[in-house]
Design a protein around this motif. Sequence first.
Motif, PDB file in Angstrom:
ATOM      1  N   LYS A  39      41.779  40.233  56.081  1.00  0.00           N
ATOM      2  CA  LYS A  39      41.280  39.506  57.242  1.00  0.00           C
ATOM      3  C   LYS A  39      40.690  38.149  56.830  1.00  0.00           C
ATOM      4  O   LYS A  39      40.209  37.986  55.711  1.00  0.00           O
ATOM      5  N   VAL A  40      40.749  37.222  57.758  1.00  0.00           N
ATOM      6  CA  VAL A  40      40.142  35.905  57.530  1.00  0.00           C
ATOM      7  C   VAL A  40      38.645  36.076  57.271  1.00  0.00           C
ATOM      8  O   VAL A  40      37.957  36.815  57.971  1.00  0.00           O
ATOM      9  N   GLY A  41      38.177  35.418  56.217  1.00  0.00           N
ATOM     10  CA  GLY A  41      36.770  35.514  55.833  1.00  0.00           C
ATOM     11  C   GLY A  41      36.506  36.562  54.774  1.00  0.00           C
ATOM     12  O   GLY A  41      35.409  36.609  54.203  1.00  0.00           O
ATOM     13  N   GLY A  64      38.871  34.890  45.423  1.00  0.00           N
ATOM     14  CA  GLY A  64      38.203  33.935  46.293  1.00  0.00           C
ATOM     15  C   GLY A  64      38.067  34.471  47.700  1.00  0.00           C
ATOM     16  O   GLY A  64      37.908  35.668  47.907  1.00  0.00           O
ATOM     17  N   THR A  65      38.192  33.588  48.692  1.00  0.00           N
ATOM     18  CA  THR A  65      38.016  33.951  50.095  1.00  0.00           C
ATOM     19  C   THR A  65      39.204  33.466  50.913  1.00  0.00           C
ATOM     20  O   THR A  65      39.630  32.312  50.777  1.00  0.00           O
ATOM     21  N   CYS A  82      51.054  28.734  56.159  1.00  0.00           N
ATOM     22  CA  CYS A  82      50.558  29.370  54.934  1.00  0.00           C
ATOM     23  C   CYS A  82      49.169  29.963  55.131  1.00  0.00           C
ATOM     24  O   CYS A  82      48.338  29.403  55.854  1.00  0.00           O
ATOM     25  N   LEU A  83      48.923  31.087  54.443  1.00  0.00           N
ATOM     26  CA  LEU A  83      47.552  31.550  54.257  1.00  0.00           C
ATOM     27  C   LEU A  83      46.881  30.643  53.236  1.00  0.00           C
ATOM     28  O   LEU A  83      47.531  30.190  52.283  1.00  0.00           O
ATOM     29  N   VAL A  84      45.600  30.397  53.411  1.00  0.00           N
ATOM     30  CA  VAL A  84      44.852  29.560  52.463  1.00  0.00           C
ATOM     31  C   VAL A  84      43.739  30.394  51.847  1.00  0.00           C
ATOM     32  O   VAL A  84      42.913  30.973  52.559  1.00  0.00           O
ATOM     33  N   ILE A  85      43.733  30.472  50.511  1.00  0.00           N
ATOM     34  CA  ILE A  85      42.679  31.191  49.796  1.00  0.00           C
ATOM     35  C   ILE A  85      41.877  30.186  48.986  1.00  0.00           C
ATOM     36  O   ILE A  85      42.438  29.422  48.190  1.00  0.00           O
ATOM     37  N   GLU A  86      40.562  30.167  49.191  1.00  0.00           N
ATOM     38  CA  GLU A  86      39.666  29.269  48.454  1.00  0.00           C
ATOM     39  C   GLU A  86      39.242  29.947  47.155  1.00  0.00           C
ATOM     40  O   GLU A  86      38.764  31.078  47.154  1.00  0.00           O
ATOM     41  N   ASN A  87      39.405  29.256  46.070  1.00  0.00           N
ATOM     42  CA  ASN A  87      39.123  29.799  44.737  1.00  0.00           C
ATOM     43  C   ASN A  87      37.619  29.909  44.490  1.00  0.00           C
ATOM     44  O   ASN A  87      36.867  28.977  44.747  1.00  0.00           O
TER      45      ASN A  87
END
Length: 386
Positions: A39-41, A64-65, A82-87
Amino acid sequence: MNKTISIKNQVELSDIVENYLNPEYIYIPISTKDEILVKVGAKVLKEEPIIKRAREIVYSSISGTLIGTTESMYKNNILTTCLVIENDFKEKVYNKKGAVKYISEYNEKEVLSLIKKYLGDKSINLSAKSIVINGIDQDPYERTYSFLINNYCTKILEGIDAISNIINATSTIFAINNHDNTNVINLTNHIGTYPNIKLKLLSDAYPSGFQELVIKNTLTKKQINEGFLYLTVEDIYNIYNVLKRRKPITEKLLTLSGNSIETSKVLNVKIGTNMSDIIDNCCDIINDKYFVVTNGLIAGHTLSSLNQIVTSDVRSIFLNTKNKELEKKCINCGLCNIKCPVGLNPKFIKDHKKADRSKCIKCGLCTYICPSKINFKPYLNGGQDE
């Protein structure tokens, strides 16, 4: 008649692979048919399953998130959601498992199950009588496959031997460039431990590294008709990691080169990295009037945007200056027809929209050798390339 040409590569690369493993974000292409598992977050771990598809599972290459989606990224020049994942730069690994001691002891069912789980669409023909391993870089300016062999020689040989034993192949051939001197010596020193594997040295000429030509130059017609398994050294290295460590593929090697950067190198990068980040962080630009080509200077694709995603099929990134030579009228020299490795007549195809182009292997040799600088790619590839 010689259907290949010799291309001298003037680019020198260091023997050391450089790492770029700390992008601020990674981008994972998604479609409406994908099942998003996170899920987002939510927090995400490296190697955690994040997308489930009909024939594969996609894993995160960082921890990451998951911060949401974006529609600003491109995959193979196509705008893609795209899904974005923050490192978080912690590299926390999901469900880490210990290494298996002997990978050759897997049975066929276990191999298929693991490859399906971690490599998705990479198919293994268990009824194949022969195996061909391609260790030749497809483009003369690439060094990705060569570096894989040089850095992971014993792992690659172990992986080839395991697959050969598991499917009980009668012939296993490892093809490499005969001018790749370091790896010729390296493999010759180690291959005696693996009597099932035969080393085949192919001519250092373009486009001898293309799948169709590697198969043609290593197998007999009988072996082809009996059924064979074709894999690259990158496939083998990935399979080795799956069988040995049950490790999904989250990183890959690629060649970073071109006449607009100071130093050419081979990089190890996270899958899902923005190519723009690689250029900003890993290139010393010496000419800012460059364009970017992926997967080979001769057969590659010019990028329409730098916001492109590094996917598992990216082998190289080139930053080159524009060629100032203008396309001229055909002089009917016949070189494109004479040198075509599959016997096509590119000029005829260019002039006849309904001409059969199905045999084209998209090597770009016709465009490269044309004295009139005619770009045949749009005509041979159905108008999909520059």
